[in-house]
Design a protein around this motif. Structure first.
Motif, short mmCIF file in Angstrom:
data_model
loop_
_atom_site.label_atom_id
_atom_site.label_comp_id
_atom_site.label_asym_id
_atom_site.label_seq_id
_atom_site.Cartn_x
_atom_site.Cartn_y
_atom_site.Cartn_z
N SER A 148 18.84 9.41 1.86
CA SER A 148 17.42 9.08 1.67
C SER A 148 16.57 9.87 2.64
CB SER A 148 17.19 7.59 1.87
OG SER A 148 15.83 7.27 1.66
N ILE A 149 15.57 10.56 2.11
CA ILE A 149 14.64 11.36 2.92
C ILE A 149 13.25 10.76 2.76
CG2 ILE A 149 13.70 13.64 3.36
CD1 ILE A 149 16.14 14.80 1.93
N ALA A 150 12.58 10.42 3.85
CA ALA A 150 11.24 9.81 3.80
C ALA A 150 10.18 10.90 3.68
CB ALA A 150 11.00 8.97 5.04
N VAL A 151 9.24 10.68 2.77
CA VAL A 151 8.07 11.55 2.63
C VAL A 151 6.89 10.83 3.27
CG1 VAL A 151 6.55 12.77 1.04
CG2 VAL A 151 8.98 12.53 0.49
N GLU A 152 6.43 11.36 4.37
CA GLU A 152 5.36 10.71 5.13
C GLU A 152 4.06 11.50 4.98
OE1 GLU A 152 6.69 10.37 9.11
OE2 GLU A 152 8.09 8.73 8.67
N PHE A 153 2.94 10.77 5.04
CA PHE A 153 1.62 11.37 4.93
C PHE A 153 0.82 11.06 6.18
CE2 PHE A 153 2.85 11.15 0.49
CZ PHE A 153 2.38 12.35 -0.01
N ASP A 154 0.24 12.11 6.73
CA ASP A 154 -0.72 11.94 7.82
C ASP A 154 -2.08 11.74 7.16
OD1 ASP A 154 -2.14 11.86 10.11
OD2 ASP A 154 -1.69 13.90 10.78
N VAL A 155 -2.47 10.48 6.93
CA VAL A 155 -3.68 10.16 6.18
C VAL A 155 -4.91 10.48 7.02
CG1 VAL A 155 -4.93 8.36 4.94
CG2 VAL A 155 -2.43 8.34 4.97
N GLN A 156 -5.80 11.26 6.42
CA GLN A 156 -7.00 11.70 7.14
C GLN A 156 -7.97 10.54 7.33
OE1 GLN A 156 -8.52 14.87 4.75
NE2 GLN A 156 -6.83 16.25 5.19
N LEU A 157 -8.81 10.68 8.34
CA LEU A 157 -9.78 9.65 8.67
C LEU A 157 -10.96 9.69 7.70
CD1 LEU A 157 -10.91 7.44 10.57
CD2 LEU A 157 -11.90 9.29 11.95
N VAL A 158 -11.33 8.55 7.17
CA VAL A 158 -12.53 8.39 6.33
C VAL A 158 -13.36 7.28 6.94
CG1 VAL A 158 -13.43 7.81 4.06
CG2 VAL A 158 -11.32 9.13 4.26
N THR A 159 -14.57 7.61 7.35
CA THR A 159 -15.46 6.61 7.94
C THR A 159 -16.48 6.17 6.90
OG1 THR A 159 -16.97 8.32 8.77
CG2 THR A 159 -15.22 7.58 10.24
N GLY A 160 -16.81 4.91 6.92
CA GLY A 160 -17.79 4.38 5.98
C GLY A 160 -18.26 3.02 6.42
N LEU A 161 -19.17 2.98 7.37
CA LEU A 161 -19.70 1.72 7.88
C LEU A 161 -21.15 1.60 7.45
CD1 LEU A 161 -19.10 -0.77 9.61
CD2 LEU A 161 -19.94 0.48 11.58
N SER A 162 -21.47 0.52 6.76
CA SER A 162 -22.83 0.34 6.25
C SER A 162 -23.31 -1.07 6.55
CB SER A 162 -22.88 0.59 4.74
OG SER A 162 -22.02 -0.29 4.04
N VAL A 163 -24.63 -1.24 6.44
CA VAL A 163 -25.28 -2.52 6.70
C VAL A 163 -25.92 -3.01 5.40
CG1 VAL A 163 -27.02 -3.74 8.05
CG2 VAL A 163 -25.74 -1.85 9.08
#
Length: 938
Positions: A148-163
């Protein structure tokens, strides 16, 4: 090439390709050594794992990079020792939330000649920032352990803070608290921790004014802040501000409007505001001018607003006119405008535009009307043009336009008779017909054809326009041919205009414009302009934006002298600029630089045509600080070019402005402002302007404004620049509405019980009605008017009605009432078939329900051994429902249940016959094989 797939909807996927190397590189320890030479076809299946690098698959992994809601192509290298024959397989298995598009399982023979496989793996929208395992590559070879070989993802940062605010505008009263409710929403993929700071005007008590908030991805938190409104302030609009700070850096700022009513404000007094002001401007020699203005602005009826102005005074020009404008006093024609949600009527100063072909920007003294309802729109004008020494005597102006909607098509028709002054040469008689059609929710096509007659001729005009507007793009192209041009109330004789703006990403946007016009007037035989611009903006930070722009424009004008010789002038400008603006809490910074060329052209009968081109450089910079009580701003501009002799010419402007609250000196609402400005290069000597003013509210209705200015542009013949002083006294008062806001209706006796108020049905006097804290009492005709929130129900206090009367159901503001009448149900229990004896049954467990047309229910009570009574039924028709499950004897109605018709003066009564179920008994069957027919016994 890397393939990104973005799901735009449930039925469409947009593929976006980007050039570049594949980011996913194999890091599996199963990769063959470079010095091992062995054909995969010759390696026995049971030994392939031992021949590979390492003896275990633990820790094998492949790393890729991607953003949420995207699909990534991942290249998975295969060990050279992996057999390419047999019954084994290689399979890519997604983890929870991840998806795989296309092939994800391969047999060993299918991998012959392949050194790697490719899998398209989708990263879910809910993927958190950081490293996450998206799939497992499982290799099954008979006789060997599963790898078994793991496929990993370095998930990019997504910012979304709202009021999110619970309401766009807060409302409150002086001396009372107002609550600000808001919600912080994190639509990104990482935990957001910010400082929330709420700012209010000085001396206002605000709790809490700040606090830290931590919001997990995909979640939200609710917060409240309570601000106490001081008692010593007047009514009007005040402003709060909600800032989100990330380690001291402003992430977002939300302005909040707070509408404050005085403590004595009620629904009958919140009417229009009448303001009378007297302003006087003079110099040190006491010569000057006086201007008196009066205005009335505000709600006149529930939904009708009035806006009227009147000014009386001496004609003012130069420094006196400028001083009046600084004080807020303007000389204008008397005018009255009434506006409502269904239209607007203006009397006095009136203006209107009908269409590109039947008249634009018609202005005069008279009346203008605009009315609209769903499906149609009407615009009308009836006025006299403005008389002046240059334009001549006033002439009549009239026009009408009607738009009618027919589904996706809107038909437009207009008719106009427009005139300027009798010496202006401006006139138009036109009749046009057009239509617009909507294609989907984003695209609109519009076209018009009109016959135009003007001073000196006539012709047929036409225009067309196509526009598209959606969440990311706003594009528009318009082409117009209007014979007669601007002298016939059009923008130009021929015009082509196109513009488009598009959001390329969350941070980047693009705006492009292009135009070309040509015109012919009394003064110019040829007048035209053309140009284009391209601007791009990029948000490098939530508080900082940079922009670049390229633009080119030109203008030309040709006239003819008395000898029929052409003369004229023209010019052009080509420019490239770059700018940046940034906001950091209370600070605002902006700057730009532009460079290009400037062309000037002249055409004279004597010298012919002369062209001159010179370089041009422009600098702009500004900085501002905006606090709660103080505002300061400095601006600078420098324009450098060359004159005819090649000498450098610099024109500059430098100004400093400031505003300061003077509440500690003159009371709440007092302000002072000052402005100093210097102009160089526009005249032989530098020009200095110094302005200063103070505004003092003496009481809640009386105010004073003082103003002083020294402007060297208004120098006397001796070269002196005198000071100009001005003062304005203003008094304001609120008057009651002609009809205060609220709900009007009648409380009436519903004689026929149909729930509708009809002729002959009298009103009920003295009925008490409430809605929230508002209370009203009906008059002799039963009429009432009740304020409060129209979304809340009107409650009738039935204790105020005559004895025995109750409210009947109704969905309108008219409330029917009727006598509480009695209705009865008589039950008869029939004997069983073949049994003459009367059946004794206890009916006390019967539950009888009457239901009106609106579904409301009334329950009867057993008032006798076989009688159920409804004690208070309003007039009307009712269906019945019975529940006899609680009766010991099984009973069923003999026929369909009747309805009860309740009318005045008669006790309604119905009879329901109930049948018992017959009892049947059978002999038990014998145990022998011979069976007997059952013998019933009663």
């Amino acid at each position: 090439m890397r393939l990104h797939l973005f799901a735009r909807s449930a039925s469409a996927i947009v593929f976006v390709y980007k050039l570049g190397a594949v980011e996913a590189e194999a890091q599996s320890p199963l990769k063959a050594r470079s010095d091992r030479v062995a054909s995969s076809a010759t390696v026995p299946a049971r030994n392939w794992l031992a021949n590979a690098r390492g003896d275990a698959a633990t820790g094998a992994r492949i790393v890729a990079t991607g953003a949420p809601s995207t699909f990534q192509i991942v290249t998975i290298p295969l060990p050279a020792e992996l057999p390419r024959f047999g019954n084994g397989s290689v399979e890519v298995i997604p983890r929870e939330g991840f998806r795989i598009i296309g092939q994800h399982r391969w047999s060993l023979p299918a991998l012959s000649g392949k050194a790697s496989i490719v899998a398209i793996i989708g990263i879910p929208a809910s993927a958190r920032f950081g490293v996450a395992t998206g799939a497992d590559v499982r290799i099954d070879v008979p006789g060997s352990p599963t790898v078994s070989i793991a496929v990993e993802f370095d998930v990019q940062l997504v910012t979304g803070l709202s009021v999110r605010l619970s309401q766009a505008t807060l409302n409150g009263r002086t001396g009372s608290p107002a609550t600000l409710s808001y919600e912080l929403v994190n639509t990104g993929n990482a935990t957001e921790t910010v400082d929330v700071v709420v700012s209010a005007p000085a001396e206002w008590n605000l709790k809490p004014s700040s606090g830290e908030a931590s919001i997990e991805p995909g979640s939200s938190i609710r917060r409240k802040a309570v601000v106490h409104i001081p008692r010593n302030i007047g009514s009007g609009s005040f402003f709060l501000r909600l800032d989100l700070l990330d380690k001291g850096v402003l992430r977002s700022s939300v302005p909040i409007t707070l509408e404050v009513d005085g403590a004595t404000t009620n629904y009958s007094s919140v009417g229009p505001e009448i303001t009378i002001a007297v302003a006087r401007a003079a110099n040190r020699s006491y010569s000057g001018s006086t201007l008196t203005t009066a205005s009335i602005r505000g709600p006149l009826f529930d939904s009708v607003r009035i806006d009227a102005t009147l000014s009386v005074g001496e004609g003012a020009s130069g420094p006196f006119s400028q001083a009046f404008s600084r004080l807020g006093s303007y000389s204008s024609s008397p005018s009255v405008a009434l506006s409502s949600p269904f239209g607007r009527l203006a009397v006095g100063a009136a203006s209107s535009s009908f269409s590109d072909l039947t008249g634009l920007y018609a202005y005069g003294r008279g009346a203008a009307l605009e009315a609209h309802r769903p499906g149609w729109h009407l615009v009308g004008l009836g006025a006299m043009s403005i008389a002046s020494p240059s334009a001549g005597a006033a002439q009549p102006m009239a026009g009408l336009r009607a738009d009618v909607g027919l589904g996706r098509i809107t038909v437009m028709s207009s008719l106009s008779h427009l005139r300027g002054g009798d010496r202006s040469g401006r006139q138009l008689d036109a009749m046009g017909l057009g239509a617009s059609m909507a294609f989907g929710a984003t695209t609109t096509l519009q076209a018009e054809l009109a016959r135009r007659r003007f001073d000196g001729g006539g012709g047929t005009g036409w225009s067309s326009e196509i526009s598209r507007t959606d969440a990311e793009t706003d594009a528009r192209v318009r082409i117009t041919h209007a014979p007669g041009g601007s002298d016939a109330f059009a923008r130009a004789t021929d015009e082509i205009v196109g513009n488009v703006s598009r959001a390329l990403s969350r941070r980047m946007s693009m705006i492009a414009n292009a135009w070309r016009t040509s015109d012919e007037t009394i003064a110019f035989s040829n007048l035209g302009s053309s140009g284009w611009s391209l601007r791009s903006e990029y948000l490098i930070h939530p508080t900082t934006r940079v922009s670049v722009e390229a633009r080119s424009s030109g203008v030309r004008a040709t006239t003819k002298d008395s000898r029929d010789m052409s003369t004229g002038y023209g010019g052009g400008e080509r420019q490239f600029s770059a700018g940046v603006n940034s906001v950091f809490r209370e600070f605002y910074l902006s700057g730009s630089i532009a460079g290009g060329t400037l062309d000037r052209k002249t055409l004279t009968a004597a010298a012919g045509e002369a062209n001159r081109r010179s370089p041009e450089i422009l600098w702009n910079a500004s900085a501002a600080w905006r606090g709660v009580n103080t505002t300061a701003e400095i601006r600078g501009r420098l324009d450098e070019t060359r004159n005819v002799g090649g000498e450098v010419v610099r024109q500059s402007n430098l100004s400093l402005r400031g505003t300061q609250s003077l509440a500690t000196v003159f009371g709440s609402g007092s302000t002072g402002d000052i402005e100093v400005e210097q102009l160089r290069g526009f005249s032989r000597n530098a020009t200095m302007l110094v302005r200063s003013g103070v505004s003092i509210p003496v009481t809640s209705t009386l105010g004073i404004k003082l103003y002083a200015e020294r402007n060297s542009q208004f120098a006397t013949l001796s070269g002196d620049s005198p000071w100009t002083f001005a003062v304005r006294f203003q008094h304001s008062a609120r008057v009651p509405m002609v009809r205060p806001p609220g709900t009007t209706g009648y409380v009436y006796r519903d004689i026929n019980g149909n729930g509708k108020r009809e002729a002959g049905e009298p009103g009920v006097e003295g009925a008490v009605l409430t809605r929230g804290k508002e209370l009203a009492v009906s008059d002799a005709a039963g009429k009432y008017r009740l304020g409060g929130d129209k979304r809340a129900d009107v409650v009738l206090d039935e204790a105020s009605l005559p004895l025995g009367w109750v409210r009947e159901p109704a969905a309108s503001a008219d409330i029917p009432v009727g006598a509480a009448l009695t209705a009865e149900i008589h039950f008869i229990v029939a004997p069983r078939v073949g049994d003459a004896a009367e059946l004794q049954v206890d009916l006390s467990g019967i539950r009888a329900v009457a239901r009106d047309a609106m579904g409301r229910e009334w329950q009867a009570t057993m008032t006798g051994s076989n009688v159920a009574t409804f004690g208070a039924l309003p007039v009307g028709n009712y269906s019945l429902a019975l529940d006899v499950s609680a009766v010991d004897e099984p009973l069923v109605p003999q026929t369909k249940l009747p309805t009860i018709a309740v009318t005045t003066g008669i006790t309604a009564s119905v009879t329901i016959r109930l049948d018992p179920r017959p009892v049947r008994m059978w002999m038990a069957e014998p145990k022998s094989a011979e069976k007997r027919a059952p013998t019933p016994s009663k």
